[in-house]
Motif scaffolding. Structure first.
Motif, PDB file in Angstrom:
ATOM      1  N   VAL A   1       0.840  -1.199   0.000  1.00 12.40           N
ATOM      2  CA  VAL A   1       0.000   0.000   0.000  1.00 12.40           C
ATOM      3  C   VAL A   1       0.875   1.249   0.000  1.00 12.40           C
ATOM      4  O   VAL A   1       0.633   2.195  -0.748  1.00 12.40           O
TER       5      VAL A   1
ATOM      6  N   LEU B   1       0.991   3.985  -2.980  1.00 15.94           N
ATOM      7  CA  LEU B   1       0.676   5.373  -2.638  1.00 15.94           C
ATOM      8  C   LEU B   1       1.790   6.301  -3.120  1.00 15.94           C
ATOM      9  O   LEU B   1       1.524   7.361  -3.699  1.00 15.94           O
TER      10      LEU B   1
ATOM     11  N   SER C   1      -7.588  -0.057  -7.061  1.00 16.68           N
ATOM     12  CA  SER C   1      -8.287  -0.018  -5.776  1.00 16.68           C
ATOM     13  C   SER C   1      -7.394  -0.542  -4.654  1.00 16.68           C
ATOM     14  O   SER C   1      -6.421  -1.271  -4.891  1.00 16.68           O
ATOM     15  N   LEU C   2      -7.764  -0.176  -3.472  1.00 15.88           N
ATOM     16  CA  LEU C   2      -7.069  -0.666  -2.288  1.00 15.88           C
ATOM     17  C   LEU C   2      -7.178  -2.195  -2.228  1.00 15.88           C
ATOM     18  O   LEU C   2      -6.211  -2.870  -1.865  1.00 15.88           O
ATOM     19  N   ARG C   3      -8.309  -2.741  -2.630  1.00 14.77           N
ATOM     20  CA  ARG C   3      -8.454  -4.206  -2.657  1.00 14.77           C
ATOM     21  C   ARG C   3      -7.478  -4.821  -3.653  1.00 14.77           C
ATOM     22  O   ARG C   3      -6.868  -5.857  -3.367  1.00 14.77           O
TER      23      ARG C   3
ATOM     24  N   LEU D   1     -12.941  -1.702   0.316  1.00 14.32           N
ATOM     25  CA  LEU D   1     -11.591  -1.620  -0.247  1.00 14.32           C
ATOM     26  C   LEU D   1     -11.634  -1.468  -1.762  1.00 14.32           C
ATOM     27  O   LEU D   1     -10.848  -0.714  -2.334  1.00 14.32           O
TER      28      LEU D   1
ATOM     29  N   THR E   1     -12.282   2.105  -2.886  1.00 19.53           N
ATOM     30  CA  THR E   1     -11.285   3.094  -2.485  1.00 19.53           C
ATOM     31  C   THR E   1     -10.148   3.087  -3.503  1.00 19.53           C
ATOM     32  O   THR E   1      -9.398   2.124  -3.596  1.00 19.53           O
ATOM     33  N   SER E   2     -10.040   4.169  -4.267  1.00 16.03           N
ATOM     34  CA  SER E   2      -9.006   4.235  -5.310  1.00 16.03           C
ATOM     35  C   SER E   2      -7.747   4.905  -4.782  1.00 16.03           C
ATOM     36  O   SER E   2      -7.784   5.686  -3.825  1.00 16.03           O
ATOM     37  N   PHE E   3      -6.653   4.621  -5.444  1.00 12.72           N
ATOM     38  CA  PHE E   3      -5.404   5.273  -5.071  1.00 12.72           C
ATOM     39  C   PHE E   3      -5.367   6.729  -5.502  1.00 12.72           C
ATOM     40  O   PHE E   3      -4.592   7.505  -4.950  1.00 12.72           O
TER      41      PHE E   3
ATOM     42  N   LEU F   1      -6.814   8.147  -2.369  1.00 18.66           N
ATOM     43  CA  LEU F   1      -5.849   8.038  -1.277  1.00 18.66           C
ATOM     44  C   LEU F   1      -4.689   9.020  -1.462  1.00 18.66           C
ATOM     45  O   LEU F   1      -4.237   9.636  -0.493  1.00 18.66           O
TER      46      LEU F   1
END
Length: 170
Positions: free
Chosen positions: A13, A17, A75-77, A122, A125-127, A130
């Motif tokens: 992650v 990021l 995505s976070l997933r 998750l 939730t996109s990067f 984030l």
């Protein structure tokens, strides 16, 4: 019970990021330093991200790593599963063995619903989002003089040269 990422997920992650905040090719050492990821462990993390289609690598003197697709489409997933495997477990919570639908336990439906909700959150939730939030936190910390803290917290990294927030999701 605590729901936490393992170190592979945590570092993955952080690496994504950083790549979302800094478009273009990034050197491994720069990612490691900026996000406080052990340099010896980072190739494994980046390898999993490349294999998962999240990042791509370029070898050679001008080589490095970059995102394989726009941050809004990661995505976070995607990242957690690339690093740690599927979120859903096939192990029964009460029987310490495989989960069988034909013989489901009392916790099955509630646990499945909770797992689906986590996975959906998750996935949503996109990067890009984030990266934007991270940029906003960085700007706020500059105004207040506070610093990101904690044993595994990434160091406050520098904004892109124009100091604009990362692009918004389309």
């Amino acid at each position: 019970m605590r729901v936490v990422l393992g170190s592979r997920g945590d570092y993955a992650v952080r690496a994504v990021l950083h790549l979302a905040r800094h478009p273009g090719r990034q050197r491994r050492r720069d990612i490691s330093t900026a996000m406080d990821i052990p340099d010896k462990y980072l190739p494994q993390i980046l390898g999993a991200l490349v294999e998962g289609g999240i990042a791509r690598s370029t070898v050679g003197r001008a080589g490095g790593y970059e995102l394989a697709r726009p941050p809004a489409r990661i995505s976070l997933r995607d990242v957690v599963e690339a690093a740690e495997g599927p979120i859903r477990s096939d192990k029964c919570l009460m029987r310490s063995g495989p989960c069988y639908w034909s013989e489901k336990c009392a916790l099955h439906d509630a646990w499945t619903a909770a797992t689906v909700a986590l996975s959906d959150q998750l996935a949503g939730t996109s990067f890009a989002g984030l990266a934007r939030t991270d940029w906003e936190i960085e700007q706020q910390s500059r105004l207040t003089g506070s610093r990101t803290s904690g044993a595994h917290a990434p160091r406050v990294h520098q904004a892109t040269p124009d100091r604009d927030p990362p692009d918004r999701d389309p």
